[in-house]
Scaffold this active site. Structure first.
Site, PDB file in Angstrom:
ATOM      1  CD  GLU A  51      38.920  53.780  32.648  1.00 56.24           C
ATOM      2  OE1 GLU A  51      38.865  54.946  33.237  1.00 56.24           O
ATOM      3  OE2 GLU A  51      39.766  52.730  33.120  1.00 56.24           O
ATOM      4  CG  ASP A 150      44.435  53.550  59.072  1.00 58.79           C
ATOM      5  OD1 ASP A 150      45.677  53.274  58.615  1.00 58.79           O
ATOM      6  OD2 ASP A 150      43.778  52.529  59.700  1.00 58.79           O
ATOM      7  CG  HIS A 171      36.431  43.814  39.355  1.00 57.39           C
ATOM      8  ND1 HIS A 171      36.243  42.589  38.896  1.00 57.39           N
ATOM      9  CD2 HIS A 171      36.547  44.588  38.187  1.00 57.39           C
ATOM     10  CE1 HIS A 171      36.308  42.642  37.487  1.00 57.39           C
ATOM     11  NE2 HIS A 171      36.619  44.042  37.235  1.00 57.39           N
ATOM     12  NE  ARG A 226      33.256  47.294  36.081  1.00 56.74           N
ATOM     13  CZ  ARG A 226      33.059  48.656  35.733  1.00 56.74           C
ATOM     14  NH1 ARG A 226      32.646  49.468  36.402  1.00 56.74           N
ATOM     15  NH2 ARG A 226      33.600  49.069  34.307  1.00 56.74           N
ATOM     16  CG  HIS A 287      37.992  48.794  43.189  1.00 54.82           C
ATOM     17  ND1 HIS A 287      39.329  48.463  42.875  1.00 54.82           N
ATOM     18  CD2 HIS A 287      37.688  49.919  42.232  1.00 54.82           C
ATOM     19  CE1 HIS A 287      39.748  49.468  42.005  1.00 54.82           C
ATOM     20  NE2 HIS A 287      39.102  50.227  41.720  1.00 54.82           N
ATOM     21  CD  GLU A 311      38.840  54.463  48.344  1.00 54.36           C
ATOM     22  OE1 GLU A 311      40.260  54.311  47.779  1.00 54.36           O
ATOM     23  OE2 GLU A 311      38.181  53.488  48.557  1.00 54.36           O
ATOM     24  NE  ARG A 322      35.935  54.721  41.519  1.00 51.47           N
ATOM     25  CZ  ARG A 322      36.608  54.120  40.754  1.00 51.47           C
ATOM     26  NH1 ARG A 322      37.325  55.160  39.822  1.00 51.47           N
ATOM     27  NH2 ARG A 322      36.803  52.834  40.328  1.00 51.47           N
ATOM     28  CB  SER A 327      38.928  57.909  42.744  1.00 56.85           C
ATOM     29  OG  SER A 327      39.971  57.003  42.064  1.00 56.85           O
ATOM     30  CG  LEU A 328      44.025  58.363  40.044  1.00 61.04           C
ATOM     31  CD1 LEU A 328      44.458  57.815  38.625  1.00 61.04           C
ATOM     32  CD2 LEU A 328      44.900  58.453  41.096  1.00 61.04           C
TER      33      LEU A 328
END
Lengths: 503, 116
Positions: A51, A150, A171, A226, A287, A311, A322, A327-328
């Site tokens: 990626e 939250d 994004h 991007r 995002h 997150e 990031r 993140s996963l």
């Protein structure tokens, strides 16, 4: 490690990056053992892709829906585990804490069962927050509706340290519903992102005056990275006071457009737009938030018994931006690291159930009557949109000190206005309904983003400000927000059980 | 924080903010302040002079190559004995038909971006 650190604009915590890169693979193997099915190659090994930002092929994936597949496998595992109890539709309100000498300790939390409208208090020796992000502080986001900050807000109210909230990832090109000929009947829950492939294949960006603007910002024009595209679009929207820009691919052959981008073509056609003939309305969407509750290497926070993963956490992995798919991985690694410390606390903690009445209980506002609660709901929804609007207009992708200060003032006034309305209509500080709880959290999270952004006197990664447009070595530090004093704080900034009436 | 992590935090701080020093409790004299902690960093070698982008876009020549490859996309996939699609180029089994989803950096399918 290098890719992560470069992507993070050198604001990452090196040790954290090392830990995630080292322990990530084992966590992925465990996921597979738990039943997650990822894509394989002919050679029998996991199929890895590359990626953006990655120098090697290393992304494990499950078709287009890696996150969904991981979630599916984990949920199945959870359901099948007799030691895990799931309390669905329970909305977390505030953490239960007490001060023990110089330490603050978390021993559970209050929740609202949104189906039965009952308050349920949980006492727990260890609490781990994995509540995700705060995309809904902005009007356009890829996040699910529940991402209202939250966990960040609850932790902040519980005196946990918050870090790096200024780094919000957008994004550049989400489908802008307001630009479609036929508007969707109800607001889209999460954004439809138009891939870079459209620009890669020759798509051109125009503002509403049909001026091609990208060459003004970067010599690569639409093929700029991007983040540059996102900034450029934001700048155009601010300068021209418009709501979206246009991405035009209609100059390409019709057959090619339909074969390459059938997903976009059909989505737009549903709302009266033919992308083979007209440009696509697009706008940046929030995002991912790189910042969050400051966490150590075991997911621990400065509040004893409180851990964070995912997150909601700021572990130092992402720095100022990031890297794709990190993140996963971060969530998996830190959740696992929090296990042993949690076990240790379990064994040594002497919490018992009689502590349950130590804090006042939240109450559901039946006493106000449906007329008033209806009005409050409606005003809350309206002011929520206003908050999102302030955030987009004043705390967007291209920032300035003036705009940020304006945001601070406007949000302050909005919060006062909202709280005044509530309390004028009989709302008591311990009353809870999901909408007002979310609103408290949105205010809290939004303010954390603004104050963090104001404090960074440089531009780095995702935080860009025209007043300090360059990197500043002396500023290469994480932003840290320490626990707030209770003087002059708003209802949203205090735990429900710490409202003035009880002190 | 647990005792084991406090040294780590302190060791990365060269100018500790008051609220983090051992002698001052977290709860005393806290104001809603935003402070900076020094993050020790040993591998940072490169200075960046401008606000740079996260990742470079693929080069234009690579773009053309990929576009050409897309035209022949139906030749890239083969069925193996089990009838599962095998991507000739990448060897991926059961993967998406058509162009490589990550060819432009994000994860793309039919124009929609699913991940980036």
């Amino acid at each position: 490690m290098k890719d992560t650190i470069v992507a993070g604009a050198y604001l990452c915590d090196e040790e954290t990056v090392r830990v995630v890169c080292t322990e990530g693979p084992e966590r992925v193997r465990e996921l597979i053992a738990m039943g997650a099915s990822f894509d394989y190659g002919e050679d029998g090994n996991l199929h890895l892709v590359r990626e953006g930002g990655h120098s090697h092929r290393r992304i494990v994936h499950a078709a287009d829906m890696t996150g969904k597949e991981i979630e599916r496998a984990l949920l199945k595992s959870v359901v099948n585990n007799p030691n895990i109890f799931v309390f669905e539709h329970h909305f977390a309100i505030d953490l239960l804490t007490f001060q023990d000498g110089s330490d603050i300790t978390c021993v559970g939390l209050d929740t609202l069962n949104t189906e039965t409208l009952e308050v349920v208090r949980f006492l727990s020796k260890v609490t781990l927050l994995a509540s995700g992000g705060a995309g809904h502080i902005y009007p356009k986001t890829t996040n699910p509706l529940v991402a209202t900050g939250d966990g960040i807000a609850m932790a902040h109210r519980a005196q946990a340290v918050i870090s790096n909230m200024e780094f919000v990832q957008f994004h550049p090109t989400a489908l802008a519903d307001e630009g479609l000929p036929t508007k969707p009947s109800k607001p889209r829950e999460n954004a439809f992102l138009i891939s870079e492939a459209v620009r890669g294949d020759g798509g051109i960006l125009y503002n509403l005056g049909m001026e091609r603007f990208m060459p003004l910002y970067d010599e690569r024009a639409e093929l700029a990275p991007r983040d540059v595209v996102a900034r450029s679009i934001d700048d155009q929207l601010k300068k021209r006071n418009e709501k979206y820009v246009l991405l035009d691919i209609s100059h390409k052959p019709k057959a090619e457009i339909l074969s390459h981008f059938p997903n976009i073509a059909s989505m737009c056609l549903q709302y009266g737009l033919d992308i083979t003939r007209h440009p696509i309305p697009v706008v940046p969407a929030a995002h991912y938030i790189c910042g969050g509750v400051r966490a150590g290497l075991e997911g621990e926070t400065n509040v004893k018994g409180l851990y964070v993963a995912g997150e909601v956490a700021c572990t130092g992995l992402h720095g100022a931006n990031r890297l794709a798919s990190n993140s996963l991985l971060e969530a998996l690694v830190f959740a696992r690291r929090a296990v042993q410390p949690s076990i240790d606390i379990m064994k040594s903690s002497s919490l018992d159930i009689t502590a349950s009445n130590f804090w006042p209980h939240p109450i559901v506002p039946f006493s106000l009557g449906s007329d008033i609660t209806g009005k409050i709901g409606s005003v809350t929804r309206e002011l929520r949109k206003e908050l999102q609007s302030i955030m987009w207009n004043y705390v967007g992708i291209v920032r300035s000190t003036m705009r940020l200060e304006t945001a601070e003032q406007k949000i302050c006034k909005l919060e006062d206005k909202w709280e005044e309305y509530l309390f004028q209509h009989g709302w008591k500080p311990t009353m809870v309904v999901p909408e007002t709880c979310e609103m408290r959290n949105l205010f809290c999270s939004a303010k954390l983003v603004v104050s963090s952004a104001l404090s960074r006197h440089e531009s780095r990664g995702l935080h860009y400000t025209v007043d300090f447009p360059h990197l500043e070595e002396s500023e290469r530090l994480p932003t840290v927000i320490s626990p707030s004093s209770h003087v002059n704080s708003t209802w949203s900034s205090r735990q429900l059980h710490k409202q003035p009436m009880y002190q | 924080m647990t005792t084991s992590s406090l040294p780590r935090l302190l060791s990365t701080v060269s100018n500790p903010a008051p609220y983090l020093s051992r002698s001052e409790p977290l709860t005393r004299s806290i104001s809603n302040s935003v402070s900076r902690l020094l993050c020790s960093y040993s591998t940072q070698q490169h200075r960046q002079n401008t606000v740079t982008e996260q990742e470079p876009a693929p080069s234009l020549s690579q773009e053309n190559k990929r576009t050409q490859e897309e035209e022949q996309e139906h030749h890239h996939d083969d069925d193996d004995e089990d009838g599962e699609l095998v991507n000739k180029e990448t060897g991926e089994v059961g993967g998406p038909k058509g162009p490589e989803p990550t060819r432009y950096g994000d994860w793309e399918r039919n124009g929609r971006c699913y991940d980036f």
